[in-house]
Scaffold this active site. Structure first.
Site: not given
Length: 225
Positions: A47, A141
């Protein structure tokens, strides 16, 4: 696993606490594209390398493409901020430099469940599943355009993520598709639903058809619009 999004689904307009303060997701995105990515835990090796990749050069590349980055894991904001110092040092920066994108606090796993981000094979010290390495790309959108799910043990390839976002942005506005291993600037493919006459007007640089044994004229290429 409950929750999850399918292509074309609208992103939930969730509210969350993050390293830059509270956000409402739709308001945060505005008219931008979004690259939302989860990671298993703070203070873990893979990570840390991924957050470094997305911190500096990649964040700037995404910003030039009108893409906002948002990270998420099942850790608190306090842990995110403390971990950011490690990420900065790994990147060769000052520990106190702020990361240029928010990391969401999801210590209750509410968003991870809602979005379908949990990895049932990887668990924390309490036996609870942690977040997988999920990639979601949302359009302006607010609808899901791409979903990639990596296990916790496998780091992502950010070159591929950047490549696919370029493809998504191109094909959102042009009636083309991108072939295997396509890179920006290379030829693209004319959609099979477009007639030959329409293709001539849409693609003034020319359409080139590959002859095939079937005699079907479906492999049509044109320079990238």
């Amino acid at each position: 696993m409950p929750g999850g999004l399918l292509l074309g689904d609208e992103a939930p307009n969730f509210e969350a606490n993050t390293t830059i303060g509270p956000i409402r997701f739709h308001d945060f995105l505005g008219d931008s594209w979004a690259f939302v990515f989860s990671h298993p835990r703070d203070f873990t090796p893979v990570c840390t390398t991924e957050l470094w990749q997305s911190c500096k050069s990649w964040h700037q590349k995404f910003a030039k493409m009108n893409v906002k980055n948002v990270a998420l894991s099942i850790d608190s904001v306090e842990d995110h901020l403390a971990w950011s110092k490690d990420i900065n040092v790994y990147n060769g920066d000052e520990p106190t430099e702020k990361l240029p994108f928010p990391i969401i606090d999801d210590k209750k796993r509410e968003l991870a469940i809602l979005l379908g981000m949990l990895d049932p094979s990887e668990k924390d010290e309490k036996g609870m599943p942690v977040t997988a390495r999920v990639v979601f790309v949302f359009g302006p959108d607010k609808k899901l355009k791409l979903s990639i799910l990596y296990p916790a043990t496998t780091g992502r390839n950010f070159d591929e993520i950047l490549r696919v976002i370029k493809s998504l942005q191109l094909t959102a506005t042009k009636q083309v598709a991108t072939p295997v291993d396509w890179k920006e600037g290379e030829s693209v493919m004319v959609l099979p639903t477009i007639s030959e006459e329409e293709a001539k007007s849409l693609f003034p640089k020319g359409v080139f058809t590959k002859d095939l044994p079937s005699g079907k004229k479906y492999l049509r290429y044109t320079p990238q619009p």
